[in-house]
Design an enzyme around this catalytic site. Structure first.
Site, PDB file in Angstrom:
ATOM      1  N   HIS A 128      48.902  33.948  39.521  1.00 24.32           N
ATOM      2  CA  HIS A 128      47.506  33.544  39.689  1.00 24.32           C
ATOM      3  C   HIS A 128      47.565  32.248  40.487  1.00 24.32           C
ATOM      4  O   HIS A 128      48.254  31.317  40.087  1.00 24.32           O
ATOM      5  CB  HIS A 128      46.882  33.320  38.304  1.00 24.32           C
ATOM      6  CG  HIS A 128      45.546  32.657  38.337  1.00 24.32           C
ATOM      7  ND1 HIS A 128      44.383  33.364  38.487  1.00 24.32           N
ATOM      8  CD2 HIS A 128      45.179  31.350  38.246  1.00 24.32           C
ATOM      9  CE1 HIS A 128      43.350  32.520  38.487  1.00 24.32           C
ATOM     10  NE2 HIS A 128      43.810  31.289  38.329  1.00 24.32           N
ATOM     11  N   ASP A 167      39.831  43.265  37.425  1.00 26.38           N
ATOM     12  CA  ASP A 167      39.920  42.010  36.686  1.00 26.38           C
ATOM     13  C   ASP A 167      39.018  42.076  35.456  1.00 26.38           C
ATOM     14  O   ASP A 167      38.158  41.228  35.239  1.00 26.38           O
ATOM     15  CB  ASP A 167      39.569  40.811  37.562  1.00 26.38           C
ATOM     16  CG  ASP A 167      39.920  39.498  36.866  1.00 26.38           C
ATOM     17  OD1 ASP A 167      40.750  39.530  35.949  1.00 26.38           O
ATOM     18  OD2 ASP A 167      39.367  38.450  37.240  1.00 26.38           O
ATOM     19  N   ASN A 206      47.828  37.826  27.963  1.00 28.32           N
ATOM     20  CA  ASN A 206      47.213  36.612  27.391  1.00 28.32           C
ATOM     21  C   ASN A 206      46.443  36.931  26.111  1.00 28.32           C
ATOM     22  O   ASN A 206      45.273  36.608  25.957  1.00 28.32           O
ATOM     23  CB  ASN A 206      46.314  35.909  28.406  1.00 28.32           C
ATOM     24  CG  ASN A 206      45.280  36.818  29.045  1.00 28.32           C
ATOM     25  OD1 ASN A 206      45.484  38.027  29.157  1.00 28.32           O
ATOM     26  ND2 ASN A 206      44.172  36.255  29.470  1.00 28.32           N
ATOM     27  N   GLY A 249      34.997  35.261  33.458  1.00 32.46           N
ATOM     28  CA  GLY A 249      35.370  36.668  33.472  1.00 32.46           C
ATOM     29  C   GLY A 249      34.230  37.634  33.256  1.00 32.46           C
ATOM     30  O   GLY A 249      33.196  37.287  32.698  1.00 32.46           O
TER      31      GLY A 249
END
Lengths: 430, 315
Positions: A185, A311, A100, A330
């Site tokens: 996801h 992550d 991404n 995040g």
């Protein structure tokens, strides 16, 4: 390169059921020549470079399946160089880099770029993941075959979910023939729309829109239903709730083959830690209840969850110093992945062996890469850590370019002492 | 030998009014007692005093508001403060400036108090970390609207003499309502029993954990209640997204003379405004001075805000 001998280490390598005091011989090409208790000081020739591990623990370099690098497009958040420093300081030697980026890694030339950059700038093994669909729009699948031939190990739309069931069906059907790994996801957008944190008392108190655990469960259920008909290599990036875990349990019980990941955050923190709007704890999937957290740990114990990921999502201050609803999701985590995981050993939630297994050989097996193991002939990617050493997490001491850690000031026990990549000592605690 | 004091600026802990959740019972009572004194002042012919003379009050409104903003505006002026109102429609925030940058800019002008209304829950908390003056929350997202709850409490005390032991029903769109949340905390704190009544789709998760009983039936929820607080229900939630239609909502949750009979005989009605007549409340009932406290709420709102400004304004 001079041959090396690491001696006097407690070697834990779940890939060969090894937990013994011994040593490792690394040959001149950086491969494991010999390993185990038979290697001790007396047997080492004087031509070797000898490293005394002083009874500390020696494990295969960690394989982190979910890391955002930042290149291209977000170099101000992280780049290959800073990521490598952070990873090595955390004993992580292989990462799967997320697609991404800007532009999205969804075509062959982007893969060329990322592999070249990774080779030139990174000091760790970069395994690039490409997007499942073009521009991660969830509409048209990417060239699974051509991209795999270029070196892509997995396909994922990262924080985005394929909402359209028909497209997901085709992706799984097509992928089942090529044998590529699909990483989903799990989030139903209609149910999670505008959501910020777990739907529950905390959301009600903070006046934030909630994300129900049903939003995750419904996609997990859908995909596992599809998997029955289209048995591809399927992996759920992260689950966050006990409800999803129940679905996983039912399906694994039925003999279905797939794998499941969990973020270290979801097993170390819960929604209460958000306090009064700590945006560094705004994550996707969100932190959930204490019950969910404990269930997920049990899920690891029962082999329902196969891997723990960091992550790692670097975000600059500007994206986080905002009202909660506007703040980016995040947290960084690659450097603290192992120490934070060790907390689960120290508080007796998980056996040490299990923790090492889900950080090394399990992800390597899912990805089908020759990592996460110290078997003879493999590259000597090694992490040595002090299991007991206490320290306190301070964002400004972390190596990542972004400082958005979710565990600032957390007292941890367990520190990485040395990290080797291909037999070369690339990190050593000063 | 005396050690010379180091020349360190000691930052005084500033007290903010961010929500009822952060308020102690003593602080709440202090505000209410102070506000009582201002009711008389506001009814007299000369309404202006000068206890905040020389102080600067900034009203920072990110959401359109008529009554809250004018109430704060008037409150500040009656106390003699210099009041400046910023509506985001014509400020730099529309040009992409972040809340923190705006805060820093305003902070450089040395305000003594900032009143903020923002569409995001928690925005006043963020602002309070960045400025060195007091921050008063005039409504943030769906989290809190503390001065509304305080003025509601004052209105009830004014009529019923007390709050302790009363039974209060809050009815309507609880899910999206900051007024409901602040009132739940405050009424609980002051010793009332609180019922919330809403259709399932407008009831937040785990609302009972906030210390209320929840109902989906007006008859049960209003039973023996002394106060009925109605909440505004927004039009866009009425067309199938949360509710099937206006008329179905009115049928089951609209307050009418008949439904009011479920409550105690001398029950009074409140509404934070603006009202949707004929949607959540019968129009005649809303204007019935024998049962409706709506106008009194607005009046006492100014007194409560004066009290808050006086107490929280940087000394």
């Amino acid at each position: 390169m001079k041959k090396k001998a690491i001696i006097n280490a407690r070697i834990i390598d779940p890939s060969q059921n090894m937990d013994e005091i011994g040593g490792v011989i690394i040959d001149s090409k950086g491969k494991i020549e010999e390993i185990g208790k038979k290697i001790n000081k007396n047997e080492i020739s004087s031509s070797y470079e000898v490293i005394d591990a002083k009874k500390n623990i020696l494990i295969p370099g960690i394989v982190d399946m979910k890391v955002f690098v930042g290149e291209p497009g977000y170099e101000y958040k992280e780049n290959f160089r800073t990521l490598s420093q952070a990873a090595l300081a955390g004993g992580v030697t292989s990462v799967v880099s997320m697609p991404n980026t800007k532009p999205v890694i969804d075509n062959v030339s982007m893969v060329d770029f990322i592999i070249r950059r990774g080779r030139d700038k990174a000091k760790i093994n970069i395994y690039p993941c490409a997007s499942l669909t073009r521009e991660m729009k969830g509409e048209m699948m990417t060239e699974f075959g051509l991209l795999t031939a270029k070196g892509i190990v997995a396909f994922s739309d990262v924080k985005r979910t394929i909402q359209n069931t028909e497209i997901m069906t085709r992706i799984m059907n097509y992928a089942s023939d090529l044998g590529v790994l699909i990483m989903q996801h799990a989030e139903d957008y209609e149910l999670s729309k505008n959501g910020n944190i777990n739907d529950g008392e905390i959301a009600t108190r903070l006046g934030l829109e909630g994300i129900s655990d049903v939003a995750e469960k419904i996609i997990v259920e859908r995909d596992l239903t599809l998997l029955e008909k289209y048995p591809c290599r399927y992996h759920i990036n992260q689950i966050s709730s006990s409800k999803s875990l129940e679905v996983v349990k039912k399906n694994k019980g039925n003999g279905k083959s797939f794998s499941v990941g969990v973020s270290i955050n979801n097993i170390s923190l819960n929604e209460n830690d958000i306090g009064e709007f700590k945006t560094f704890l705004k994550l996707s999937p969100p932190l959930r209840s204490e019950h969910d957290r404990v269930s997920l740990i049990n899920g690891i114990k029962e082999n329902l969850i196969d891997v723990i990921v960091s992550d790692h999502v670097p975000e600059d201050e500007e994206s986080k110093r905002l009202p909660f609803a506007q703040a980016a999701q995040g947290a960084i985590g690659v450097e603290t992945l192992l120490p934070l995981s060790l907390e689960l050993y120290h508080n007796k939630s998980l056996p040490l062996n299990k923790i090492i297994e889900v950080l090394t050989i399990n992800p390597a097996k899912i990805l089908k890469i020759d990592k996460g193991s110290l078997k003879k002939g493999l590259s000597a990617d090694i992490c040595i850590f002090d299991l007991e050493k206490p320290w306190v997490v301070k964002a400004d001491k972390l190596k990542s370019k972004s400082k958005n850690t979710a565990i600032e000031n957390r007292k941890l026990q367990g520190k990485i002492l040395m990290t080797f990549l291909n037999g070369e000592l690339l990190y050593s605690q000063s | 030998m005396a050690v010379p004091k180091k020349n360190v600026a000691i930052k005084n802990e500033i007290n903010h009014l961010l929500g009822i959740q952060n308020l102690s019972i003593l602080e709440a009572k202090e505000i209410l007692n102070q506000a009582k004194k201002f009711i008389t002042l506001n009814r007299s012919s000369s309404k202006k005093i000068d206890i905040l003379r020389g102080k600067t009050q900034i009203n920072l409104f990110f959401e359109p508001s008529t009554r809250t903003q004018s109430s704060f505006d008037l409150a500040g002026k009656r106390l003699g403060a210099d009041v400046m109102s910023i509506n985001v429609g014509n400020s730099a925030l529309k040009k992409g400036e972040t809340l923190i940058d705006t805060a820093m800019t305003l902070n450089a002008m040395h305000p003594d108090i900032i009143v903020i209304r923002h569409q995001d829950s928690g925005a006043p908390n963020l602002l309070s970390q960045k400025v060195n003056c007091a921050v008063i929350n005039a409504g943030d997202g769906r989290r809190e609207h503390p001065t509304q709850a305080l003025l509601d409490a004052l209105t009830i005390i004014n009529r019923k003499g007390k709050i302790e032991g009363l039974k209060i029903a809050i009815c309507g769109d609880i899910l999206h309502s900051r007024v409901a949340r602040s009132n739940i905390y405050l009424m609980n704190m002051l010793g009332a029993e609180v019922n919330v009544i809403a259709p399932k789709t407008l009831m937040p998760e785990n609302i009972e954990k906030l210390g209320v009983k929840s109902f989906t039936d007006m008859k049960k929820g209003l039973d023996t209640c002394d106060i009925v607080m109605m909440l505004r229900i927004q039009n866009e939630r009425m067309h199938g997204s949360f509710l099937p239609s206006k008329r179905e909502y009115y049928e089951y949750f609209g307050l009418t003379t008949e439904k009011l009979k479920y409550a105690s005989k001398d029950a009074l009605i409140m509404h934070p405004g603006p009202m949707n007549r004929g949607v959540e409340i019968d129009t005649r009932l809303a204007d019935d001075i024998n049962v409706s406290l709506v106008k009194e709420q607005v009046e006492l709102g100014v007194a409560v805000r004066m009290a808050c400004l006086k107490i929280y304004c940087k000394k």
